[in-house]
Write an enzyme that holds these catalytic residues in place. Structure first.
Site, mmCIF file in Angstrom:
data_model
loop_
_atom_site.group_PDB
_atom_site.id
_atom_site.type_symbol
_atom_site.label_atom_id
_atom_site.label_comp_id
_atom_site.label_asym_id
_atom_site.label_seq_id
_atom_site.Cartn_x
_atom_site.Cartn_y
_atom_site.Cartn_z
ATOM 1 C CE1 TYR A 1 -3.898 -1.365 0.640
ATOM 2 C CE2 TYR A 1 -2.820 -2.987 1.863
ATOM 3 C CZ TYR A 1 -3.385 -3.104 1.603
ATOM 4 O OH TYR A 1 -4.674 -4.347 1.837
ATOM 5 C CG HIS B 1 -8.727 0.177 -3.070
ATOM 6 N ND1 HIS B 1 -8.880 -0.274 -2.536
ATOM 7 C CD2 HIS B 1 -9.363 1.615 -3.336
ATOM 8 C CE1 HIS B 1 -10.676 0.492 -2.260
ATOM 9 N NE2 HIS B 1 -10.912 1.284 -2.468
ATOM 10 C CE LYS C 1 -4.864 -6.317 -3.812
ATOM 11 N NZ LYS C 1 -5.711 -5.080 -4.111
#
EC number: 4.6.1.16
Length: 293
Positions: A157, A165, A204
């Protein structure tokens, strides 16, 4: 291919927390935690063979520990003592890198760094490379949490998980004879594709941290950490349909070229307009002369 930026969460007013994070950098929060903990040296007690530990702190220290995003708070009835469950990497980082906590064994005996290293290695053979990867990211002021639910070793993070997020799904890949049969992760094409799809499905970027040794070292001591080297690689999928359908912003040269073409077309159009107008006027003049005759 550009990497996606941070996805900041939003408050009740609809604004994201980017400005709040900028005003409270993680480096300053960790420095505040270290200064607060060094004076009191709170004690973390190993909680079992899994390697995790429980850390007891006061109310003010609990606030700082939560802001620094270390561990997970354990609910309890007493307000004077707050408990946090820490992972093996978090315990050793607070003890070794920050030197701000003390660790006791199950029989309440204080453990040295070497004893703690041996204890965590006995619980997980891959602890040396996992801790090196964790410390590498933490020292760069990333907040690091377990990534098992995303099919990775860690997730990273940019700031506290309550504000943003996670950006990266982190996979640790050891390389070298000292790591034994733990080498070879992601060498098979199908494994790499699975990791890419798993990280992409949760928005991600896949970050591969390769851990290697600059010289021959023994993993039996925390002294080996100085000889371990971390290489960072981000891996993304190139999606043909997405790239074809996405509209890219034109470059400055392309914009200038289009403006030049438009100017030329305008000049040509004006030239033909003058000729056409002259032809029409000439025709009218000839018609009037004939009509008078």
């Amino acid at each position: 291919m550009d990497l996606p930026g941070p996805r900041w969460k939003k408050g009740k007013d609809g604004k994201d927390f980017a400005s709040l994070a900028a005003a409270n950098p993680m480096s300053a929060i960790v420095s505040e935690l270290k200064a607060s903990f060094i004076s009191s040296k709170p004690v973390a007690i190993l909680s079992g063979p899994g390697g995790s530990a429980v850390l007891g702190v006061g109310p003010e220290q609990a606030v700082i520990l939560n802001r620094a995003a270390f561990g997970h708070a354990i609910e309890n009835a007493t307000a004077q003592k707050h408990w946090f469950q820490l992972s093996p990497e978090e315990v050793f980082y607070l003890c070794h890198a920050l030197n701000c906590i003390r660790v006791d064994s199950l029989d309440n005996k204080q453990m040295s760094e070497i004893e703690l290293w041996d204890y965590f290695r006995s619980g997980s053979e891959s602890f040396p490379e996992m801790y090196k990867a964790y410390a590498h990211l933490r020292l760069k002021n990333w907040v690091v949490r377990s990534g098992l639910q995303y099919g990775a070793d860690f997730v990273a993070y940019r700031h506290h998980p309550a504000l943003v997020h996670s950006e990266f799904a982190v996979v640790v890949v050891p390389e070298g004879a000292e790591f034994g049969n733990r080498c070879g992760r992601l060498e098979v094409w199908s494994d790499l594709l699975c990791a890419l799809r798993a990280s992409g499905s949760v928005a991600k970027t896949l970050l591969v941290l390769t851990i290697s040794s600059s010289s021959k070292c023994e993993l039996s001591s925390p002294d080996c950490l100085e000889q371990l080297v971390v290489h960072e690689r981000t891996i993304t999928r190139w999606i043909l349909q997405q790239c074809r359908e996405q509209r890219c912003e034109p470059s400055r040269d392309e914009v200038n070229r289009e403006e030049l073409i438009i100017e030329k077309e305008s000049v040509v159009f004006n030239h033909w307009g003058v000729i056409l107008g002259f032809t029409v006027l000439s025709g009218l003049l000839v018609y009037r002369l004939k009509f008078r005759q």
